[in-house]
Design a protein around this motif. Sequence first.
Motif, short mmCIF file in Angstrom:
data_model
loop_
_atom_site.label_atom_id
_atom_site.label_comp_id
_atom_site.label_asym_id
_atom_site.label_seq_id
_atom_site.Cartn_x
_atom_site.Cartn_y
_atom_site.Cartn_z
N GLY A 167 0.83 -1.20 0.00
CA GLY A 167 0.00 0.00 0.00
C GLY A 167 0.86 1.24 0.00
N ASN A 168 0.27 2.36 0.33
CA ASN A 168 0.95 3.65 0.43
C ASN A 168 0.67 4.28 1.79
N MET A 169 1.68 4.98 2.32
CA MET A 169 1.46 5.82 3.48
C MET A 169 1.05 7.19 2.97
N VAL A 170 -0.19 7.58 3.23
CA VAL A 170 -0.74 8.83 2.72
C VAL A 170 -1.01 9.75 3.90
N ASN A 171 -0.31 10.88 3.93
CA ASN A 171 -0.46 11.84 5.02
C ASN A 171 -0.28 11.17 6.38
N GLY A 172 0.67 10.24 6.44
CA GLY A 172 0.98 9.58 7.69
C GLY A 172 0.11 8.39 8.03
N GLN A 173 -0.86 8.07 7.19
CA GLN A 173 -1.73 6.91 7.45
C GLN A 173 -1.39 5.79 6.49
N TYR A 174 -1.20 4.60 7.01
CA TYR A 174 -0.96 3.42 6.18
C TYR A 174 -2.29 2.95 5.60
N ILE A 175 -2.37 2.93 4.26
CA ILE A 175 -3.59 2.48 3.58
C ILE A 175 -3.24 1.32 2.66
N ALA A 176 -3.90 0.20 2.85
CA ALA A 176 -3.63 -0.99 2.05
C ALA A 176 -4.23 -0.87 0.66
N GLY A 177 -3.54 -1.42 -0.32
CA GLY A 177 -4.10 -1.56 -1.66
C GLY A 177 -4.32 -3.01 -2.00
N LEU A 178 -3.39 -3.88 -1.55
CA LEU A 178 -3.43 -5.31 -1.83
C LEU A 178 -3.17 -6.07 -0.54
N VAL A 179 -3.95 -7.12 -0.29
CA VAL A 179 -3.84 -7.90 0.94
C VAL A 179 -3.83 -9.38 0.58
N PHE A 180 -2.88 -10.11 1.16
CA PHE A 180 -2.75 -11.54 0.89
C PHE A 180 -2.62 -12.28 2.23
N PHE A 181 -3.29 -13.44 2.34
CA PHE A 181 -3.17 -14.29 3.52
C PHE A 181 -2.49 -15.60 3.16
N THR A 182 -1.59 -16.05 4.04
CA THR A 182 -0.87 -17.30 3.85
C THR A 182 -0.69 -17.95 5.22
N GLN A 183 -0.59 -19.30 5.23
CA GLN A 183 -0.31 -19.99 6.48
C GLN A 183 1.18 -20.04 6.73
N VAL A 184 1.58 -20.06 8.01
CA VAL A 184 2.98 -20.19 8.35
C VAL A 184 3.45 -21.59 7.98
N ILE A 185 4.69 -21.69 7.45
CA ILE A 185 5.18 -22.95 6.93
C ILE A 185 5.28 -24.02 8.01
N GLY A 186 5.45 -23.62 9.26
CA GLY A 186 5.58 -24.61 10.32
C GLY A 186 4.34 -25.48 10.46
N ASP A 187 3.16 -25.02 10.06
CA ASP A 187 1.97 -25.86 10.16
C ASP A 187 1.20 -25.84 8.84
N ALA A 188 1.92 -25.77 7.73
CA ALA A 188 1.24 -25.63 6.45
C ALA A 188 1.57 -26.71 5.45
N GLY A 189 2.45 -27.62 5.74
CA GLY A 189 2.81 -28.55 4.67
C GLY A 189 3.31 -29.88 5.18
N VAL A 190 3.20 -30.89 4.34
CA VAL A 190 3.72 -32.22 4.63
C VAL A 190 4.09 -32.86 3.31
N GLN A 191 5.11 -33.67 3.32
CA GLN A 191 5.52 -34.41 2.14
C GLN A 191 5.73 -35.87 2.52
N GLY A 192 5.38 -36.75 1.63
CA GLY A 192 5.60 -38.16 1.90
C GLY A 192 4.77 -39.02 0.98
N PHE A 193 4.75 -40.32 1.28
CA PHE A 193 4.03 -41.29 0.48
C PHE A 193 2.66 -41.57 1.09
N ILE A 194 1.67 -41.73 0.22
CA ILE A 194 0.32 -42.07 0.68
C ILE A 194 0.34 -43.51 1.20
N GLU A 195 -0.22 -43.71 2.41
CA GLU A 195 -0.22 -45.03 3.03
C GLU A 195 -1.58 -45.71 2.97
#
Length: 886
Positions: A167-195
């Motif tokens: 976003g842009n800081m306009v007259n001292g105020q932070y204003i968002a233009g684009l917002v994205f949400f993601t999960q933290v990698i520590g609890d977001a993924g697993v790899q392996g073989f299907i059992e």
Amino acid sequence: MRGFEQVRKNMKVAGIMLLLLLVSAMGSSLSAQEIATPLPWPTPAAVPPPSAIVPASQTVPVAFDVTGMLQYASLDPNPGLCVFNPSPSPANPPLPAQCKTTGGWLEVGDVVIKVPANVVVVFPNTLLTWEEAFELNPFINGAAPETGLAMADTAPLPGSYIVHVQGNMVNGQYIAGLVFFTQVIGDAGVQGFIEKFDYANGIMYVSGQRVQINDPKLTFTVSNPDGSPFLGAGGGTLTKGRYSAGQSNDPRFAVDQNNPTVRSQSGYPMCIPQFSPYVDGSDGSKGAALALLLPDAAQDPQCPEKNRPRDSVTGTTLLNLFTMNAPGAPATPENPIPQDPYLEVPFEVGDFVSVLGSMGFDANGPFYSATQIMTTSVGIRTAPQTDPGYVLVEVLVQGTGGVPNPFFPQEAGVRTRVEGFSTDPFRAVDVSAIDQDCNGNLIFREPAWTSNFPVEPGPPGIGVIGRWRARFPQGGDFLPATQNVGARISGAIIGKQKNGLTFGEYQLPEATFIFPENITPGTPPPSGNFSDLTFLVNGLGPLPMVSDVFDSFQVQLGAQPSPFYGNQQLGQLLPFPDATTPAPTCIPGTFTSVALPTYTSNPNPAYAGVTVTLDGTGSTPPTGPFNWIQVINGSDPTVTLSSLTAAKPTFVAPLVTLPQTLTFSLTVGDGVLVPFSTAATVLVPIVPPPANAPPVVAITSTPASPVPSAAAVTLTATGIDPAGGTLTYTWVAPAGVVLVPGAPDGSIQTFIAPSLPALSAPLPLTFTVTATSSVAPNLTGTATITVVVNPVSDFILINATGVVYRTRKARLVVTATDFTPNITLTCTLDILNPATGLQYTGLMGPKIPAAPGIFTITFSNVPPPNLVTVTSTAGGVATSGITVLR
């Protein structure tokens, strides 16, 4: 909708941030000052927060790009959270009106950021409004709505969540233009073989971990490839998920409903059958032999085992590398059980998978809720040069362009890269923006960014089979930047397979916008050019958003019913993250203009000589066009507005002996792009002046500054005496300038501007006038005016050799020479900026490294103009064609 590699890279950043937090915590444990992390996390001290302190030298908004833990999230009270509605539809829309567009606030890195109304939040596979991030919380509390994703939430969901805000800081105020949400990698993924599998619940067990596809159960009609209802065997209406029986613990993090995000590496969609395909109803762990399977007619018709061929000799070994037959192909000795490429391929025990998702918890304990699943151990291709084929966008980076500001040297964001896979390496791909207008219509932009782009054939040829990488190192014409980018198999039919997924085309929302960056270390930071993003300026139109280009065309053609609610329309971001609010270039078809005029003055009510500002920016649209008039009632004094079409025109309050009210009428619209509104009025009270109020005076120049050398110039002073007397005017002129009175009271003066030789700096002349009251001589008012005199000639040197357009980079560099000191040059192209509908224009900066009298400007990601015009504040004008190079 976000590419697997793209999401994984974002989560690597999230993982690093989590590691830093852990290291910080470890460091604190060595100290006697350790304090347990508060649960929940504290809310911000103030919302809205106090404005940040910005130095006076920073005269433009400041771009910011922050990523971190979501500490706090709130929803504005108006319109507020939508009323619970389990089955919204056009006939039963969400209430209250515009509730879906509600904005709010978020905190990241201890910085509180305004989330404007109409913001669209990009989740891993879904585009949601800010309100829907609250409404779709599975544990929503309507009285005190929370996302469940923020550290300060009283009922947080398992795991931790990262927010990325640009976003842009306009007259001292932070204003968002684009917002994205993601999960933290520590609890977001697993790899392996299907059992093994739990088919009824869409669960696979991977390395001992329970992984459930976040696959909401839908009711849909099976389609023919052209979108018409499929009426054959297995057709009709189904209630299931796209890839499984259908289940979702949190729809915000669901799998993509149109683009295959549960897939093979090549992009072919994969699935888990709704029930066991085995005779004994087992979980798949007893082997893959054909003899263990139910007959084809008794299996899940939407996820059949025939699409996962075994070897033709023993029927016991899965083929992990195979090319599907064409639709309707007969059985052959080599392919005894033909596949159906309009259906997914089932996962099998032993497949190696990479899973992205979020942590969940149920009665059986923790589990992974899968947002995306990719298997790298299965290579699936579709029949060469035959539909359907599946294409995938996996990596996406997009530059936003931006015309540079000479006082904030910057490198325009031009890097653009799109990469992915195709199940048909024998056909090329087309890549381009997918534009969405303010009526919700989607279209694949033509001409495409690249057409017939080659797909790598793989060994023994080059690259990885099926992979394509459109990296555009040479640049290109990618503007305006867009919310979504798409890839198509060149010449392919685009349609829907039997579970409702799109084939032949893939659509991915942009998660990595590249904004302008400093080009010279030590210079002030530039702005983010959010006004060039049409989807923020115009809005994305009615809700719910249509999911892809194919569905949008079906709605426009009437082949599908319109899904739109009549009372929910995503418009321009409000407040907009820029110094000024840009005018929209698209107005919805059902749009109604509304005029809402207001006024301000200091003091209020105003008296004679006080400037009053009328304000139309509260109207719809807030950018006009505006049409102001004064409504004369009886003996109302007439005033002169500074502009009849400005958003905020001014006038000077007239002298009145009794309190009086002036009336002004505002109409919004031009009858073309913006429909005319009903006229609305604003009443402005004017009162007699207080005792001892001094005269108020103003000066105008004819001609207006700057003026040519040796020009005859007339200065006119106008004033108001609150005491009710007449005014006389006394002037002070610069040395060497002779004023000649043109009126008995001294209000009009003329002079001859000096003649300045060529290559002289423009000369500023400052005049001061003092107005004295006839009834209160001790009361005076003063005003000043500066008239700039240009030299007799101002020569700008510009020719085609200094105006170079490089086709491969879509970049125009304009260099001009003007040795007149202390001037500003402006460059204008004879082509329109598609984001604004106006000609490309920009101030030229000094050449870097600086050279006296040499100015330059670079336009990036633009088509070639025919003519370039450079104008100088000293009066010079020069026009040139261009030189086109590779």
